[in-house]
Design a protein around this motif. Structure first.
Motif, PDB file in Angstrom:
ATOM      1  N   VAL A 117       0.868  -1.176   0.000  1.00 53.45           N
ATOM      2  CA  VAL A 117       0.000   0.000   0.000  1.00 53.45           C
ATOM      3  C   VAL A 117       0.904   1.225   0.000  1.00 53.45           C
ATOM      4  CG1 VAL A 117      -1.746   1.294   1.267  1.00 53.45           C
ATOM      5  CG2 VAL A 117      -1.848  -1.210   1.234  1.00 53.45           C
ATOM      6  N   TYR A 118       0.675   2.119  -0.939  1.00 53.04           N
ATOM      7  CA  TYR A 118       1.496   3.316  -1.111  1.00 53.04           C
ATOM      8  C   TYR A 118       0.763   4.546  -0.574  1.00 53.04           C
ATOM      9  CZ  TYR A 118       4.872   0.793  -3.920  1.00 53.04           C
ATOM     10  OH  TYR A 118       5.846  -0.078  -4.332  1.00 53.04           O
ATOM     11  N   PHE A 119       1.540   5.415   0.082  1.00 49.57           N
ATOM     12  CA  PHE A 119       1.017   6.643   0.661  1.00 49.57           C
ATOM     13  C   PHE A 119       1.816   7.837   0.157  1.00 49.57           C
ATOM     14  CE2 PHE A 119      -1.637   4.768   3.990  1.00 49.57           C
ATOM     15  CZ  PHE A 119      -1.084   3.505   4.143  1.00 49.57           C
ATOM     16  N   CYS A 120       1.123   8.971   0.035  1.00 48.87           N
ATOM     17  CA  CYS A 120       1.834  10.221  -0.191  1.00 48.87           C
ATOM     18  C   CYS A 120       1.641  11.102   1.040  1.00 48.87           C
ATOM     19  CB  CYS A 120       1.349  10.932  -1.443  1.00 48.87           C
ATOM     20  SG  CYS A 120      -0.402  11.389  -1.459  1.00 48.87           S
ATOM     21  N   ALA A 121       2.611  11.974   1.262  1.00 51.02           N
ATOM     22  CA  ALA A 121       2.587  12.851   2.417  1.00 51.02           C
ATOM     23  C   ALA A 121       3.190  14.189   2.040  1.00 51.02           C
ATOM     24  CB  ALA A 121       3.356  12.225   3.574  1.00 51.02           C
ATOM     25  N   ALA A 122       2.741  15.242   2.697  1.00 45.92           N
ATOM     26  CA  ALA A 122       3.194  16.595   2.385  1.00 45.92           C
ATOM     27  C   ALA A 122       3.737  17.288   3.620  1.00 45.92           C
ATOM     28  CB  ALA A 122       2.043  17.415   1.799  1.00 45.92           C
ATOM     29  N   ALA A 123       4.720  18.142   3.389  1.00 37.95           N
ATOM     30  CA  ALA A 123       5.280  18.944   4.470  1.00 37.95           C
ATOM     31  C   ALA A 123       5.938  20.174   3.870  1.00 37.95           C
ATOM     32  CB  ALA A 123       6.291  18.149   5.281  1.00 37.95           C
ATOM     33  N   SER A 124       6.018  21.218   4.657  1.00 37.69           N
ATOM     34  CA  SER A 124       6.677  22.443   4.234  1.00 37.69           C
ATOM     35  C   SER A 124       7.989  22.563   4.987  1.00 37.69           C
ATOM     36  CB  SER A 124       5.779  23.646   4.526  1.00 37.69           C
ATOM     37  OG  SER A 124       6.413  24.839   4.131  1.00 37.69           O
ATOM     38  N   PHE A 125       9.093  22.380   4.278  1.00 41.70           N
ATOM     39  CA  PHE A 125      10.423  22.466   4.876  1.00 41.70           C
ATOM     40  C   PHE A 125      11.073  23.785   4.488  1.00 41.70           C
ATOM     41  CE2 PHE A 125      10.096  18.353   6.481  1.00 41.70           C
ATOM     42  CZ  PHE A 125       9.712  17.450   5.498  1.00 41.70           C
ATOM     43  N   VAL A 126      11.756  24.372   5.438  1.00 39.75           N
ATOM     44  CA  VAL A 126      12.338  25.705   5.234  1.00 39.75           C
ATOM     45  C   VAL A 126      13.316  25.707   4.060  1.00 39.75           C
ATOM     46  CG1 VAL A 126      13.767  27.487   6.274  1.00 39.75           C
ATOM     47  CG2 VAL A 126      12.012  26.372   7.634  1.00 39.75           C
ATOM     48  N   ASP A 127      14.078  24.632   3.902  1.00 39.38           N
ATOM     49  CA  ASP A 127      15.091  24.598   2.853  1.00 39.38           C
ATOM     50  C   ASP A 127      14.523  24.207   1.486  1.00 39.38           C
ATOM     51  OD1 ASP A 127      16.631  21.438   3.921  1.00 39.38           O
ATOM     52  OD2 ASP A 127      14.622  21.926   3.209  1.00 39.38           O
ATOM     53  N   GLY A 128      13.226  23.867   1.437  1.00 41.60           N
ATOM     54  CA  GLY A 128      12.613  23.517   0.166  1.00 41.60           C
ATOM     55  C   GLY A 128      12.996  22.151  -0.362  1.00 41.60           C
ATOM     56  N   LEU A 129      13.744  21.403   0.427  1.00 39.27           N
ATOM     57  CA  LEU A 129      14.115  20.050   0.003  1.00 39.27           C
ATOM     58  C   LEU A 129      13.094  19.066   0.564  1.00 39.27           C
ATOM     59  CD1 LEU A 129      17.972  20.331   0.549  1.00 39.27           C
ATOM     60  CD2 LEU A 129      16.660  20.646  -1.565  1.00 39.27           C
ATOM     61  N   CYS A 130      13.343  17.771   0.375  1.00 37.27           N
ATOM     62  CA  CYS A 130      12.416  16.790   0.913  1.00 37.27           C
ATOM     63  C   CYS A 130      13.153  15.861   1.862  1.00 37.27           C
ATOM     64  CB  CYS A 130      11.721  16.017  -0.214  1.00 37.27           C
ATOM     65  SG  CYS A 130      12.809  15.067  -1.292  1.00 37.27           S
ATOM     66  N   ARG A 131      12.398  15.062   2.598  1.00 35.63           N
ATOM     67  CA  ARG A 131      12.959  14.216   3.632  1.00 35.63           C
ATOM     68  C   ARG A 131      12.573  12.759   3.412  1.00 35.63           C
ATOM     69  NH1 ARG A 131      14.558  18.796   4.129  1.00 35.63           N
ATOM     70  NH2 ARG A 131      14.595  20.067   6.042  1.00 35.63           N
ATOM     71  N   SER A 132      13.338  11.860   4.009  1.00 36.60           N
ATOM     72  CA  SER A 132      13.056  10.440   3.860  1.00 36.60           C
ATOM     73  C   SER A 132      12.352   9.835   5.075  1.00 36.60           C
ATOM     74  CB  SER A 132      14.368   9.686   3.599  1.00 36.60           C
ATOM     75  OG  SER A 132      15.257   9.845   4.692  1.00 36.60           O
ATOM     76  N   ARG A 133      12.227  10.583   6.138  1.00 32.81           N
ATOM     77  CA  ARG A 133      11.601  10.032   7.350  1.00 32.81           C
ATOM     78  C   ARG A 133      10.126  10.400   7.395  1.00 32.81           C
ATOM     79  NH1 ARG A 133      15.539  11.497  12.299  1.00 32.81           N
ATOM     80  NH2 ARG A 133      15.324  13.560  11.370  1.00 32.81           N
ATOM     81  N   ASP A 134       9.284   9.408   7.578  1.00 31.39           N
ATOM     82  CA  ASP A 134       7.846   9.665   7.554  1.00 31.39           C
ATOM     83  C   ASP A 134       7.406  10.567   8.702  1.00 31.39           C
ATOM     84  OD1 ASP A 134       6.739   6.366   8.793  1.00 31.39           O
ATOM     85  OD2 ASP A 134       8.225   7.799   9.537  1.00 31.39           O
ATOM     86  N   SER A 135       8.146  10.553   9.793  1.00 32.91           N
ATOM     87  CA  SER A 135       7.752  11.351  10.957  1.00 32.91           C
ATOM     88  C   SER A 135       7.849  12.847  10.695  1.00 32.91           C
ATOM     89  CB  SER A 135       8.616  10.974  12.162  1.00 32.91           C
ATOM     90  OG  SER A 135       9.985  11.222  11.888  1.00 32.91           O
TER      91      SER A 135
END
Length: 125
Positions: free
Chosen positions: A92-110
């Motif tokens: 089962v695949y999930f997408c998630a969104a977050a706003s990071f100050v550096d505009g990059l993305c992260r690998s940790r779901d938390s």
């Protein structure tokens, strides 16, 4: 405000499938999006992400070269393309969104704030 993941289904080994993650109530343009898949009752594995700044993408070695993430800002949608599906991609695949100050993305779901419901991908002949 929500994310809607869709596009899951049955695909043969070596085949391709595109998953969609559509946002409603907020503009995806300002957010980084991560894709994850459920590997146990309590654990999700990261399969890639795309940053809000310049659309920089990152992938784990397990899917690098086989998966591709793209962003369609006018449609407020992010896609995860399984270009070469393998049986171990079944999940089962999930997408998630977050706003990071550096505009990059992260690998940790938390580190992600908003989550869509999952969509099931089955890779089988």
């Amino acid at each position: 405000v929500q994310l809607q993941a869709s596009g899951g289904g049955l695909v043969q080994p070596g085949g391709s499938l595109r998953l969609s993650c559509e946002a409603s109530g907020f503009p995806l343009y300002y957010y980084s999006i991560g894709w994850f898949r459920q590997i146990s009752d309590n654990e999700r594995a990261w399969v890639g992400c795309i940053g809000s700044l310049n659309g920089t993408q990152r992938y784990p070695d397990a899917v690098k070269g086989r998966f591709a993430i793209s962003k369609d800002n006018p449609r407020n949608t992010v896609y995860l393309q399984l270009k070469i599906a393998e049986p171990e991609d079944t999940a089962v695949y999930f997408c998630a969104a977050a706003s990071f100050v550096d505009g990059l993305c992260r690998s940790r779901d938390s580190e992600y704030e908003m989550w869509g419901q999952g969509t099931l991908v089955t890779v089988s002949s």
